[in-house]
Design a protein around this motif. Structure first.
Motif, PDB file in Angstrom:
ATOM      1  N   ASN A   1       0.812  -1.228   0.000  1.00  0.00           N
ATOM      2  CA  ASN A   1       0.000   0.000   0.000  1.00  0.00           C
ATOM      3  C   ASN A   1       0.839   1.268   0.000  1.00  0.00           C
ATOM      4  O   ASN A   1       0.314   2.359  -0.200  1.00  0.00           O
ATOM      5  N   ALA A   2       2.128   1.151   0.247  1.00  0.00           N
ATOM      6  CA  ALA A   2       2.995   2.334   0.287  1.00  0.00           C
ATOM      7  C   ALA A   2       3.228   2.845  -1.129  1.00  0.00           C
ATOM      8  O   ALA A   2       3.136   2.114  -2.111  1.00  0.00           O
ATOM      9  N   ARG A   3       3.531   4.145  -1.241  1.00  0.00           N
ATOM     10  CA  ARG A   3       3.860   4.740  -2.542  1.00  0.00           C
ATOM     11  C   ARG A   3       5.293   5.196  -2.520  1.00  0.00           C
ATOM     12  O   ARG A   3       5.607   6.106  -1.759  1.00  0.00           O
ATOM     13  N   PRO A   4       6.185   4.635  -3.234  1.00  0.00           N
ATOM     14  CA  PRO A   4       6.109   3.442  -4.069  1.00  0.00           C
ATOM     15  C   PRO A   4       6.084   2.180  -3.199  1.00  0.00           C
ATOM     16  O   PRO A   4       6.509   2.217  -2.059  1.00  0.00           O
ATOM     17  N   PRO A   5       5.579   1.040  -3.732  1.00  0.00           N
ATOM     18  CA  PRO A   5       5.548  -0.210  -2.954  1.00  0.00           C
ATOM     19  C   PRO A   5       6.951  -0.612  -2.489  1.00  0.00           C
ATOM     20  O   PRO A   5       7.909  -0.438  -3.217  1.00  0.00           O
TER      21      PRO A   5
END
Length: 130
Positions: free
Chosen positions: A15-19
């Motif tokens: 879910n993080a940006r970027p994964p």
């Protein structure tokens, strides 16, 4: 890079940006996770034992029943045994009556898993929490 090191590329935070990805040995990681899960589960119910004599005094009886009640409240099984030595074997009916009294006194917190049974020099009953 992962293939060159003969390891796996694992996505840790999708879910993080970027994964976020990590290079690791995935089989070893899963094994360690299952080991942690098993270690956390160990605090299940145990079998606790209370030993009585056939001619136990009232105060000693009350003291032991308080312990048995606490064990049952903590969700442990309790094995109550009356041990006979020497000439006491002639009075096994006293031991059976004592275990019936134990069953009656602990009725609120536990129920018998097995009926009264003779095991050599002992008469035994196993109680489980309600």
């Amino acid at each position: 890079m992962a293939e060159a090191q003969d390891l796996d590329l694992v996505e840790v935070a999708p879910n993080a940006r970027p994964p976020v990805c990590r290079i690791m040995n995935y089989g070893k990681y899963r094994y360690e996770q299952s080991k942690k899960a098993r270690k956390g589960k160990k605090s299940g119910s145990q079998l606790k034992e209370i030993r009585l004599g056939p001619m136990i005094s009232d105060h000693d009886y009350e003291f032991k029943m308080k312990h048995a009640e606490n064990f049952l409240k903590q969700r442990h099984k309790v094995r109550v045994s009356v041990e006979f030595r020497g000439r006491q074997n002639m009075y096994r009916d006293h031991g059976r009556a004592l275990l019936k009294r134990v069953e009656e006194d602990l009725r609120e917190v536990g129920t018998p898993e097995t009926p009264l049974r003779d095991e050599g020099r002992n008469v035994v009953i196993i109680l489980i929490p309600k």
